[in-house]
Design an enzyme around this catalytic site. Structure first.
Site, PDB file in Angstrom:
ATOM      1  N   ASP A  84       7.546 -30.722 132.397  1.00  0.00           N
ATOM      2  CA  ASP A  84       6.583 -31.884 131.534  1.00  0.00           C
ATOM      3  C   ASP A  84       5.942 -32.735 132.661  1.00  0.00           C
ATOM      4  O   ASP A  84       6.550 -33.532 133.421  1.00  0.00           O
ATOM      5  CB  ASP A  84       7.401 -32.639 130.825  1.00  0.00           C
ATOM      6  CG  ASP A  84       7.941 -31.897 129.656  1.00  0.00           C
ATOM      7  OD1 ASP A  84       7.261 -31.636 128.846  1.00  0.00           O
ATOM      8  OD2 ASP A  84       9.256 -31.868 129.064  1.00  0.00           O
ATOM      9  N   GLY A 114      11.707 -37.824 127.029  1.00  0.00           N
ATOM     10  CA  GLY A 114      13.049 -36.920 126.478  1.00  0.00           C
ATOM     11  C   GLY A 114      13.977 -37.895 125.638  1.00  0.00           C
ATOM     12  O   GLY A 114      13.846 -39.154 125.635  1.00  0.00           O
ATOM     13  N   ASP A 161       8.170 -28.431 120.718  1.00  0.00           N
ATOM     14  CA  ASP A 161       8.626 -29.243 121.741  1.00  0.00           C
ATOM     15  C   ASP A 161       8.824 -30.817 121.273  1.00  0.00           C
ATOM     16  O   ASP A 161       8.093 -31.553 120.939  1.00  0.00           O
ATOM     17  CB  ASP A 161       7.340 -29.288 122.808  1.00  0.00           C
ATOM     18  CG  ASP A 161       7.795 -30.054 124.164  1.00  0.00           C
ATOM     19  OD1 ASP A 161       9.261 -30.470 124.259  1.00  0.00           O
ATOM     20  OD2 ASP A 161       6.921 -30.184 125.038  1.00  0.00           O
TER      21      ASP A 161
HETATM   22  C1  DX5 Z   1       7.756 -34.919 125.607  1.00  0.00           C
HETATM   23  C2  DX5 Z   1       8.031 -33.559 126.259  1.00  0.00           C
HETATM   24  C3  DX5 Z   1       9.260 -32.797 125.911  1.00  0.00           C
HETATM   25  C4  DX5 Z   1      10.614 -33.663 126.009  1.00  0.00           C
HETATM   26  C5  DX5 Z   1      11.704 -32.492 125.537  1.00  0.00           C
HETATM   27  O1  DX5 Z   1       7.332 -35.806 126.029  1.00  0.00           O
HETATM   28  O2  DX5 Z   1       6.828 -32.805 126.270  1.00  0.00           O
HETATM   29  O3  DX5 Z   1       9.267 -31.502 126.595  1.00  0.00           O
HETATM   30  O4  DX5 Z   1      10.804 -34.019 127.125  1.00  0.00           O
HETATM   31  O5  DX5 Z   1      12.863 -33.229 125.582  1.00  0.00           O
HETATM   32  P1  DX5 Z   1      13.693 -33.560 124.460  1.00  0.00           P
HETATM   33  O6  DX5 Z   1      14.441 -32.194 124.227  1.00  0.00           O
HETATM   34  O7  DX5 Z   1      14.753 -34.479 125.166  1.00  0.00           O
HETATM   35  O8  DX5 Z   1      13.122 -33.972 123.456  1.00  0.00           O
HETATM   36 ZN    ZN Z   2       6.975 -30.727 126.955  1.00  0.00          ZN
END
Ligand code: DX5
Ligand code: ZN
Length: 219
Positions: free
Chosen positions: A33, A142, A173
């Site tokens: 990311d 996240g 995602d």
């Molecule tokens: C959101 C990101 C995701 C996210 C996934 O900004 O693109 O990839 O970090 O993390 P989780 O699974 O914790 O939502």
């Molecule tokens: Zn992502």
């Protein structure tokens, strides 16, 4: 089913052992990311981290660019070792051109869309899109809860892809856990991204295994 752990929630001080764990796990892709503090209200990492992990893994490196005007950097990310690059529809003025440029660099081309962007906005780029990264949280952080409305969007996108007989894969995602992954896959996802569910767990490899077998993980 492709499982793509996002290293966003990993311990960056131990990146080498994180990648080694993913390498021997059932993970298929490694989701990276990239955030610029403009398109999203957070800053993460850029090309040097992709270049650092490239020699450590044979897995597919999936770079999710949450940056303004991503076309400026796709060459640099391809050179750093990305296999797949997704750009945000909302951040990219000449999306069709950018997707062709990603493919010309030898990478798979993805389009990412925010929760508020309708899937109909993808209609005229699906022909040159290898995968859609459908955000099920507002990007930037996240550990946010899954937005249930995304399930409808996955199903709508699945229909659009079927109607056009495209080969486009659906990546979902944000907020995915062993508890909700079954619904995401049932709705039509081909690729699931998970960050905090994997890296905040006691046993990340076991969570990856559960995500890989949604029936096993069904609550
Ligand atoms: C959101 C990101 C995701 C996210 C996934 O900004 O693109 O990839 O970090 O993390 P989780 O699974 O914790 O939502
Ligand atoms: Zn992502």
């Amino acid at each position: 089913m492709i499982v793509a752990p996002s290293i966003l929630s990993a311990n960056f001080a131990q990146l080498q052992s994180v990648i080694q764990m993913l390498e021997k796990s059932e993970a298929d892709w490694i989701h990276c990311d990239v955030m610029d503090g403009h398109f999203v209200p957070n800053i993460t990492f850029g090309m040097p981290i992709i270049a650092a992990i490239r020699p450590l893994t044979t897995k597919i490196i999936d770079v999710h660019l949450m940056i303004e005007k991503p076309e400026r950097y796709i060459g640099a990310f391809a050179k750093a070792g990305a296999d797949c690059i997704s750009v945000h529809l909302e951040a990219c003025t000449h999306l069709d051109r950018t997707l062709h440029q990603i493919k010309a660099l030898g990478c798979k081309a993805g389009v990412a869309i925010n929760p508020s962007t309708p899937v109909s906005a993808l209609q005229h780029v699906l022909y040159c899109t290898d995968y859609v990264c459908l955000l099920s949280v507002n990007p930037g952080f996240g550990g946010q809860p899954f937005i249930e409305e995304a399930l409808k969007k996955i199903a709508q996108l699945r229909n659009l892809i079927q109607e056009g007989a495209y080969n486009t894969l659906i990546e979902v995602d944000g907020g995915i856990t062993p508890e909700n992954v079954h619904a995401v896959v049932e709705a039509g996802a081909d690729i699931v991204v998970a960050g905090s569910a994997v890296f905040r767990a006691q046993n990340p490899e076991e969570v990856i295994r559960q995500l890989k077998s949604p029936k096993y993980a069904r609550p």
